[in-house]
Design a protein around this motif. Structure first.
Motif, PDB file in Angstrom:
ATOM      1  N   TYR A  54     -31.723  98.961  60.173  1.00  0.00           N
ATOM      2  CA  TYR A  54     -31.330  99.880  61.244  1.00  0.00           C
ATOM      3  C   TYR A  54     -30.339 100.941  60.781  1.00  0.00           C
ATOM      4  N   ALA A  55     -30.004 100.934  59.499  1.00  0.00           N
ATOM      5  CA  ALA A  55     -29.092 101.949  58.960  1.00  0.00           C
ATOM      6  C   ALA A  55     -29.749 103.320  59.048  1.00  0.00           C
ATOM      7  N   ASN A  56     -28.950 104.330  59.338  1.00  0.00           N
ATOM      8  CA  ASN A  56     -29.482 105.695  59.430  1.00  0.00           C
ATOM      9  C   ASN A  56     -30.015 106.201  58.092  1.00  0.00           C
ATOM     10  N   GLU A  57     -29.402 105.732  56.993  1.00  0.00           N
ATOM     11  CA  GLU A  57     -29.827 106.127  55.652  1.00  0.00           C
ATOM     12  C   GLU A  57     -30.182 104.882  54.862  1.00  0.00           C
ATOM     13  N   THR A 127     -18.554 106.287  51.251  1.00  0.00           N
ATOM     14  CA  THR A 127     -19.964 106.187  50.863  1.00  0.00           C
ATOM     15  C   THR A 127     -20.765 105.578  52.020  1.00  0.00           C
ATOM     16  N   LYS A 128     -22.076 105.803  51.990  1.00  0.00           N
ATOM     17  CA  LYS A 128     -22.911 105.253  53.060  1.00  0.00           C
ATOM     18  C   LYS A 128     -22.872 103.721  53.055  1.00  0.00           C
ATOM     19  N   GLU A 129     -22.742 103.117  51.866  1.00  0.00           N
ATOM     20  CA  GLU A 129     -22.650 101.657  51.791  1.00  0.00           C
ATOM     21  C   GLU A 129     -21.339 101.167  52.396  1.00  0.00           C
ATOM     22  N   ALA A 130     -20.244 101.858  52.099  1.00  0.00           N
ATOM     23  CA  ALA A 130     -18.944 101.455  52.635  1.00  0.00           C
ATOM     24  C   ALA A 130     -18.894 101.617  54.155  1.00  0.00           C
ATOM     25  N   ILE A 131     -19.501 102.662  54.651  1.00  0.00           N
ATOM     26  CA  ILE A 131     -19.529 102.894  56.105  1.00  0.00           C
ATOM     27  C   ILE A 131     -20.350 101.803  56.790  1.00  0.00           C
ATOM     28  N   PHE A 132     -21.488 101.455  56.201  1.00  0.00           N
ATOM     29  CA  PHE A 132     -22.301 100.390  56.788  1.00  0.00           C
ATOM     30  C   PHE A 132     -21.551  99.061  56.714  1.00  0.00           C
ATOM     31  N   ALA A 133     -20.912  98.788  55.589  1.00  0.00           N
ATOM     32  CA  ALA A 133     -20.150  97.546  55.436  1.00  0.00           C
ATOM     33  C   ALA A 133     -19.014  97.484  56.458  1.00  0.00           C
ATOM     34  N   ALA A 134     -18.293  98.578  56.622  1.00  0.00           N
ATOM     35  CA  ALA A 134     -17.201  98.613  57.604  1.00  0.00           C
ATOM     36  C   ALA A 134     -17.734  98.403  59.014  1.00  0.00           C
ATOM     37  N   GLU A 172     -21.799 106.414  62.834  1.00  0.00           N
ATOM     38  CA  GLU A 172     -22.315 107.089  61.645  1.00  0.00           C
ATOM     39  C   GLU A 172     -23.324 106.230  60.886  1.00  0.00           C
ATOM     40  N   ALA A 173     -23.181 104.919  60.986  1.00  0.00           N
ATOM     41  CA  ALA A 173     -24.019 104.004  60.209  1.00  0.00           C
ATOM     42  C   ALA A 173     -25.401 103.781  60.804  1.00  0.00           C
ATOM     43  N   SER A 174     -25.469 103.696  62.148  1.00  0.00           N
ATOM     44  CA  SER A 174     -26.749 103.335  62.770  1.00  0.00           C
ATOM     45  C   SER A 174     -26.816 103.805  64.219  1.00  0.00           C
ATOM     46  N   ASP A 175     -27.739 104.699  64.495  1.00  0.00           N
ATOM     47  CA  ASP A 175     -27.920 105.181  65.875  1.00  0.00           C
ATOM     48  C   ASP A 175     -28.318 104.038  66.807  1.00  0.00           C
ATOM     49  N   GLN A 179     -26.017 102.542  69.944  1.00  0.00           N
ATOM     50  CA  GLN A 179     -26.457 102.513  71.347  1.00  0.00           C
ATOM     51  C   GLN A 179     -26.234 101.139  71.962  1.00  0.00           C
ATOM     52  N   ILE A 180     -26.516 100.091  71.189  1.00  0.00           N
ATOM     53  CA  ILE A 180     -26.272  98.729  71.671  1.00  0.00           C
ATOM     54  C   ILE A 180     -24.776  98.533  71.935  1.00  0.00           C
ATOM     55  N   ALA A 181     -23.939  99.023  71.022  1.00  0.00           N
ATOM     56  CA  ALA A 181     -22.482  98.877  71.185  1.00  0.00           C
ATOM     57  C   ALA A 181     -21.995  99.590  72.449  1.00  0.00           C
ATOM     58  N   ILE A 182     -22.500 100.793  72.696  1.00  0.00           N
ATOM     59  CA  ILE A 182     -22.111 101.531  73.902  1.00  0.00           C
ATOM     60  C   ILE A 182     -22.467 100.712  75.147  1.00  0.00           C
ATOM     61  N   ASN A 183     -23.687 100.214  75.193  1.00  0.00           N
ATOM     62  CA  ASN A 183     -24.134  99.420  76.345  1.00  0.00           C
ATOM     63  C   ASN A 183     -23.246  98.195  76.541  1.00  0.00           C
ATOM     64  N   MET A 184     -22.895  97.536  75.442  1.00  0.00           N
ATOM     65  CA  MET A 184     -22.071  96.335  75.533  1.00  0.00           C
ATOM     66  C   MET A 184     -20.638  96.662  75.969  1.00  0.00           C
ATOM     67  N   ILE A 185     -20.091  97.765  75.469  1.00  0.00           N
ATOM     68  CA  ILE A 185     -18.730  98.156  75.864  1.00  0.00           C
ATOM     69  C   ILE A 185     -18.683  98.456  77.358  1.00  0.00           C
ATOM     70  N   GLU A 186     -19.638  99.221  77.836  1.00  0.00           N
ATOM     71  CA  GLU A 186     -19.660  99.567  79.265  1.00  0.00           C
ATOM     72  C   GLU A 186     -19.858  98.314  80.123  1.00  0.00           C
ATOM     73  N   ASP A 187     -20.703  97.405  79.667  1.00  0.00           N
ATOM     74  CA  ASP A 187     -20.908  96.150  80.383  1.00  0.00           C
ATOM     75  C   ASP A 187     -19.637  95.295  80.339  1.00  0.00           C
ATOM     76  N   ALA A 188     -18.963  95.258  79.194  1.00  0.00           N
ATOM     77  CA  ALA A 188     -17.718  94.497  79.063  1.00  0.00           C
ATOM     78  C   ALA A 188     -16.654  95.036  80.015  1.00  0.00           C
ATOM     79  N   CYS A 189     -16.647  96.338  80.204  1.00  0.00           N
ATOM     80  CA  CYS A 189     -15.697  96.941  81.145  1.00  0.00           C
ATOM     81  C   CYS A 189     -16.025  96.527  82.578  1.00  0.00           C
ATOM     82  N   ARG A 190     -17.299  96.572  82.930  1.00  0.00           N
ATOM     83  CA  ARG A 190     -17.725  96.137  84.276  1.00  0.00           C
ATOM     84  C   ARG A 190     -17.374  94.664  84.542  1.00  0.00           C
TER      85      ARG A 190
END
Length: 197
Positions: A54-57, A127-134, A172-175, A179-190
């Protein structure tokens, strides 16, 4: 007769056992206990292997896993610093650099330098690897908090904006994962796991 290099390698391996005693703030999803650094490093390494598609690159997954396996070794001496603790994070870099000298210095220079370079690349997140790892490093406790009913978010009254800030490298790592993270954050807030800003 055993070589000095091999004896250093074995001493290093024995020292790594201390990671199992470094407790993180994050609990296991079942809330049975706090996670330790060794469990965390294993979990994010497997996550990276499973989620790499699922990585962008295109990424070098072997390099990512190496980074994830060494990224917290410094915490054997520096301790784990809770990401939302502003005070403790003020001197984190200094403590971890000193710890890096010690842990990577246990090995012969070539091996120690290789592991140190991986740790530094992870820390720099360029680097793209470091961003994905982070991203994996941040996504795993994110999952633990969400699936445990709020975890440290709830315990420390963490606002939504701070959660977004912490998980930001994922954007930056994965679109798809973002999107899953956004959905989960908004749900966690609710659900009241995190506070609304």
């Amino acid at each position: 007769m055993l070589s000095e290099r091999l004896l250093k390698d074995i001493d290093f391996i024995v020292e790594l056992d201390k990671m199992k005693s470094v407790l993180r703030q994050t609990s296991l999803i079942d809330n049975s206990k706090r996670e330790n650094d060794a469990e965390h490093s294993w979990h994010i390494s497997v996550m990276a292997l499973v989620l790499a598609e699922y990585a962008n690159e295109k990424i070098d997954i072997c390099k990512v896993i190496k980074m994830l396996l060494v990224h917290d070794l410094v915490e054997i001496y520096a301790g784990d610093t809770f990401c939302y603790d502003k005070q403790a994070n003020m001197n984190k870099r200094e403590r971890e650099l000193k710890a890096a000298d010690k842990i990577f210095g246990m090995l012969d220079e070539d091996k120690g330098s290789e592991l140190r370079r991986l740790w530094e690349e992870f820390e720099e997140m360029k680097t793209k690897e470091a961003i994905f790892a982070a991203s994996m490093d941040r996504l795993q406790p994110f999952f633990n908090n969400y699936y445990s009913g709020g975890g440290t978010w709830k315990k420390f009254n963490i606002p939504k904006g701070e959660v977004y800030k912490r998980i930001a490298p994922l954007k930056e790592a994965s679109d798809e994962l973002w999107q899953i993270a956004i959905n989960m954050i908004e749900d966690a807030c609710r659900k009241g796991y995190i506070t609304d800003n």
